[in-house]
Scaffold this active site. Structure first.
Site, PDB file in Angstrom:
ATOM      1  N   SER A 117       0.824  -1.206   0.000  1.00 59.50           N
ATOM      2  CA  SER A 117       0.000   0.000   0.000  1.00 59.50           C
ATOM      3  C   SER A 117       0.854   1.250   0.000  1.00 59.50           C
ATOM      4  O   SER A 117       0.320   2.351  -0.101  1.00 59.50           O
ATOM      5  CB  SER A 117      -0.930  -0.009   1.204  1.00 59.50           C
ATOM      6  OG  SER A 117      -0.223  -0.308   2.365  1.00 59.50           O
ATOM      7  N   HIS A 138      -1.912  -2.311  -6.584  1.00 53.96           N
ATOM      8  CA  HIS A 138      -2.498  -2.031  -5.274  1.00 53.96           C
ATOM      9  C   HIS A 138      -4.019  -2.145  -5.348  1.00 53.96           C
ATOM     10  O   HIS A 138      -4.684  -1.329  -5.994  1.00 53.96           O
ATOM     11  CB  HIS A 138      -2.066  -0.619  -4.827  1.00 53.96           C
ATOM     12  CG  HIS A 138      -2.542  -0.241  -3.470  1.00 53.96           C
ATOM     13  ND1 HIS A 138      -2.788   1.048  -3.084  1.00 53.96           N
ATOM     14  CD2 HIS A 138      -2.819  -1.011  -2.374  1.00 53.96           C
ATOM     15  CE1 HIS A 138      -3.202   1.067  -1.829  1.00 53.96           C
ATOM     16  NE2 HIS A 138      -3.232  -0.175  -1.379  1.00 53.96           N
ATOM     17  N   GLU A 150      -4.468   0.388  -8.403  1.00 54.79           N
ATOM     18  CA  GLU A 150      -3.389   1.324  -8.743  1.00 54.79           C
ATOM     19  C   GLU A 150      -2.242   0.497  -9.307  1.00 54.79           C
ATOM     20  O   GLU A 150      -1.753  -0.422  -8.631  1.00 54.79           O
ATOM     21  CB  GLU A 150      -2.883   2.051  -7.493  1.00 54.79           C
ATOM     22  CG  GLU A 150      -3.744   3.189  -7.024  1.00 54.79           C
ATOM     23  CD  GLU A 150      -3.145   3.898  -5.803  1.00 54.79           C
ATOM     24  OE1 GLU A 150      -3.038   5.127  -5.835  1.00 54.79           O
ATOM     25  OE2 GLU A 150      -2.798   3.237  -4.808  1.00 54.79           O
ATOM     26  N   ASN A 189      -3.500   6.309  -1.019  1.00 57.93           N
ATOM     27  CA  ASN A 189      -3.145   6.402   0.403  1.00 57.93           C
ATOM     28  C   ASN A 189      -2.531   7.745   0.767  1.00 57.93           C
ATOM     29  O   ASN A 189      -2.613   8.173   1.917  1.00 57.93           O
ATOM     30  CB  ASN A 189      -2.229   5.251   0.809  1.00 57.93           C
ATOM     31  CG  ASN A 189      -3.035   4.009   1.138  1.00 57.93           C
ATOM     32  OD1 ASN A 189      -4.225   4.106   1.445  1.00 57.93           O
ATOM     33  ND2 ASN A 189      -2.407   2.850   1.061  1.00 57.93           N
TER      34      ASN A 189
HETATM   35  N1  3HC Z   1     -15.985  -9.629   0.011  1.00 61.04           N
HETATM   36  C1  3HC Z   1     -16.794  -9.783  -1.036  1.00 61.04           C
HETATM   37  N2  3HC Z   1     -17.913  -9.033  -1.223  1.00 61.04           N
HETATM   38  C2  3HC Z   1     -18.214  -8.137  -0.280  1.00 61.04           C
HETATM   39  C3  3HC Z   1     -17.409  -7.920   0.861  1.00 61.04           C
HETATM   40  C4  3HC Z   1     -16.249  -8.739   0.983  1.00 61.04           C
HETATM   41  N3  3HC Z   1     -15.413  -8.612   2.014  1.00 61.04           N
HETATM   42  N4  3HC Z   1     -17.968  -6.934   1.602  1.00 61.04           N
HETATM   43  C5  3HC Z   1     -19.076  -6.536   0.963  1.00 61.04           C
HETATM   44  N5  3HC Z   1     -19.229  -7.245  -0.176  1.00 61.04           N
HETATM   45  C6  3HC Z   1     -20.270  -7.112  -1.194  1.00 61.04           C
HETATM   46  C7  3HC Z   1     -21.632  -7.540  -0.671  1.00 61.04           C
HETATM   47  O1  3HC Z   1     -21.812  -8.930  -0.881  1.00 61.04           O
HETATM   48  C8  3HC Z   1     -22.589  -6.711  -1.506  1.00 61.04           C
HETATM   49  O2  3HC Z   1     -22.744  -7.310  -2.802  1.00 61.04           O
HETATM   50  P1  3HC Z   1     -24.114  -7.104  -3.649  1.00 61.04           P
HETATM   51  O3  3HC Z   1     -24.345  -5.633  -3.784  1.00 61.04           O
HETATM   52  O4  3HC Z   1     -23.792  -7.771  -4.952  1.00 61.04           O
HETATM   53  O5  3HC Z   1     -25.177  -7.790  -2.868  1.00 61.04           O
HETATM   54  C9  3HC Z   1     -21.821  -5.395  -1.710  1.00 61.04           C
HETATM   55  O6  3HC Z   1     -20.436  -5.703  -1.479  1.00 61.04           O
HETATM   56  C10 3HC Z   1     -22.278  -4.330  -0.772  1.00 61.04           C
HETATM   57  O7  3HC Z   1     -22.115  -4.832   0.547  1.00 61.04           O
HETATM   58  P2  3HC Z   1     -23.149  -4.562   1.730  1.00 61.04           P
HETATM   59  O8  3HC Z   1     -24.529  -4.425   1.168  1.00 61.04           O
HETATM   60  O9  3HC Z   1     -22.905  -5.572   2.798  1.00 61.04           O
HETATM   61  O10 3HC Z   1     -22.686  -3.211   2.396  1.00 61.04           O
HETATM   62  P3  3HC Z   1     -22.440  -1.784   1.804  1.00 61.04           P
HETATM   63  O11 3HC Z   1     -23.377  -1.443   0.701  1.00 61.04           O
HETATM   64  O12 3HC Z   1     -22.395  -0.936   3.018  1.00 61.04           O
HETATM   65  O13 3HC Z   1     -20.979  -1.883   1.173  1.00 61.04           O
HETATM   66  C11 3HC Z   1     -18.649  -1.672   1.279  1.00 61.04           C
HETATM   67  C12 3HC Z   1     -19.883  -2.308   1.902  1.00 61.04           C
HETATM   68  C13 3HC Z   1     -18.470  -2.189  -0.135  1.00 61.04           C
HETATM   69  C14 3HC Z   1     -17.476  -2.073   2.139  1.00 61.04           C
HETATM   70  C15 3HC Z   1     -18.879  -0.109   1.265  1.00 61.04           C
HETATM   71  O14 3HC Z   1     -19.219   0.345   2.535  1.00 61.04           O
HETATM   72  C16 3HC Z   1     -17.659   0.647   0.787  1.00 61.04           C
HETATM   73  O15 3HC Z   1     -17.418   0.771  -0.399  1.00 61.04           O
HETATM   74  N6  3HC Z   1     -16.875   1.185   1.763  1.00 61.04           N
HETATM   75  C17 3HC Z   1     -15.642   1.904   1.435  1.00 61.04           C
HETATM   76  C18 3HC Z   1     -14.518   0.911   1.224  1.00 61.04           C
HETATM   77  C19 3HC Z   1     -13.228   1.582   0.889  1.00 61.04           C
HETATM   78  O16 3HC Z   1     -13.096   2.791   0.788  1.00 61.04           O
HETATM   79  N7  3HC Z   1     -12.182   0.762   0.685  1.00 61.04           N
HETATM   80  C20 3HC Z   1     -10.851   1.254   0.417  1.00 61.04           C
HETATM   81  C21 3HC Z   1     -10.065   1.242   1.655  1.00 61.04           C
HETATM   82  S1  3HC Z   1      -8.443   1.859   1.418  1.00 61.04           S
HETATM   83  C22 3HC Z   1      -7.519   0.520   1.069  1.00 61.04           C
HETATM   84  O17 3HC Z   1      -7.987  -0.597   1.011  1.00 61.04           O
HETATM   85  C23 3HC Z   1      -6.084   0.791   0.803  1.00 61.04           C
HETATM   86  C24 3HC Z   1      -5.188   0.184   1.857  1.00 61.04           C
HETATM   87  O18 3HC Z   1      -3.868   0.231   1.329  1.00 61.04           O
HETATM   88  C25 3HC Z   1      -5.219   0.935   3.167  1.00 61.04           C
END
Ligand code: 3HC
Length: 281
Positions: A117, A138, A150, A189
């Site tokens: 990351s 990434h 990325e 990030n």
């Molecule tokens: N694995 C697979 N699928 C998943 C999952 C997982 N861990 N978590 C959620 N999903 C799927 C669900 O099955 C659902 O699918 P569907 O729409 O086809 O039914 C869909 O994602 C939406 O999930 P939920 O309905 O349970 O919940 P939300 O609508 O609240 O979405 C979320 C959850 C996708 C996590 C959303 O809240 C989101 O996009 N959050 C922001 C995440 C983000 O910003 N990530 C980046 C982080 S930074 C990073 O990773 C970089 C690192 O280097 C620090």
């Protein structure tokens, strides 16, 4: 014939990368030194596939095909992979030892990608004899859902390697951006950590409750989740590690980790891993 890739590291990111790759037709060799880690990852993916069946997104037969593509593997089988994606601990020396091993075992034309990351792609590539074939890919958590990868060039990364990485990303339904300069934190990030830091400082100063800080950003900026919830999801130990790395590289207070974060991590409240970070679930 199905293409074979290797994913090293079966934590949250490695499992997510394996999941989305298998879903899109890749045979995935999964490797993790920690005993039981690959089995856990595969059963987690199987559970998510079962939920996809319940939702009617895939059939039981399709899910079985996807599961069969996930292979608990040893290092010996890596010689059959056309690409490896490393997703082990965010510690330079740990990643370097994985890179050296992959370089020994992979076929000569195979790409080595790191899901780091923030760490330097060029430094990781230097442990191999194939620097033109090394790059950063990434992914974002949860990897099966998040659209972006990325793609990060190291100093020596060949254009053909970037093109192959883009083709793989497209084949698993992802969009890409290319980070042309190998700089700490890449794009996402570098923007995300100051957001986390400011949200945590606002919390520390008692300006608003954690719930209201998250609500403000969620509803005021239309983010899917607030920054403190997202920091928990990415893992507070990971966030702290990234901030400390950016701070040391840039010597810039923008990346100075708030004390509240350090306190939580020292107390073992790591968010994703313990489910007790800023929020107790
Ligand atoms: N694995 C697979 N699928 C998943 C999952 C997982 N861990 N978590 C959620 N999903 C799927 C669900 O099955 C659902 O699918 P569907 O729409 O086809 O039914 C869909 O994602 C939406 O999930 P939920 O309905 O349970 O919940 P939300 O609508 O609240 O979405 C979320 C959850 C996708 C996590 C959303 O809240 C989101 O996009 N959050 C922001 C995440 C983000 O910003 N990530 C980046 C982080 S930074 C990073 O990773 C970089 C690192 O280097 C620090």
């Amino acid at each position: 014939m199905e293409k074979t890739i290797a994913v090293i590291g079966a934590g949250t990111m490695g499992a997510g990368i394996a999941h989305v790759s298998a879903l899109h037709g890749y045979r995935v060799l999964m490797i993790d030194e920690k005993s039981g880690a690959v089995k856990n990852a595969i059963s987690g993916i199987a559970g998510r596939l079962d939920r996809e069946i319940e939702k009617g997104h895939i059939t039981a037969d399709e899910a079985s095909v996807v599961k069969a593509r996930l292979i608990e593997s040893g290092w010996g089988q890596v010689s059959t992979a056309s690409m490896a994606i490393e997703a082990v601990l965010e510690i330079m020396d740990v990643k370097k030892s994985v890179f050296a091993r992959l370089d020994d075992l992979l076929p000569s034309g195979a790409i080595i990608a790191t899901n780091t990351s923030s760490l330097s792609i060029t430094e990781l590539a230097s442990t191999t004899h194939r620097t033109p074939l090394v790059l950063g890919m990434h992914f974002f958590n949860p990897a099966p859902v998040m659209k972006l990868i990325e793609i990060v060039r190291g100093e020596d990364t060949a254009q053909d390697t970037v093109d192959q990485a883009k083709a793989y990303a497209q084949s698993i339904g992802k969009e890409t951006v290319v980070v042309e300069k190998d700089t700490p934190g890449f794009v996402v990030n570098r923007v995300l950590m100051p957001l986390f830091i400011e949200a945590m400082r606002i919390y520390e100063e008692g300006v608003a409750s954690k719930e209201d800080i998250d609500k403000a950003i969620q509803l005021g900026l239309n983010h899917p989740m607030g920054p403190l919830t997202l920091a928990d999801l990415t893992g507070l130990d990971v966030d702290l590690h990234v901030m400390d790395y950016l701070y040391n590289e840039f010597h810039d207070d923008r990346f100075a980790a708030p004390l509240v974060l350090r306190r939580l991590v020292r107390a073992g409240r790591l968010g994703r891993k313990t489910r007790h970070g800023f929020y107790a679930y």
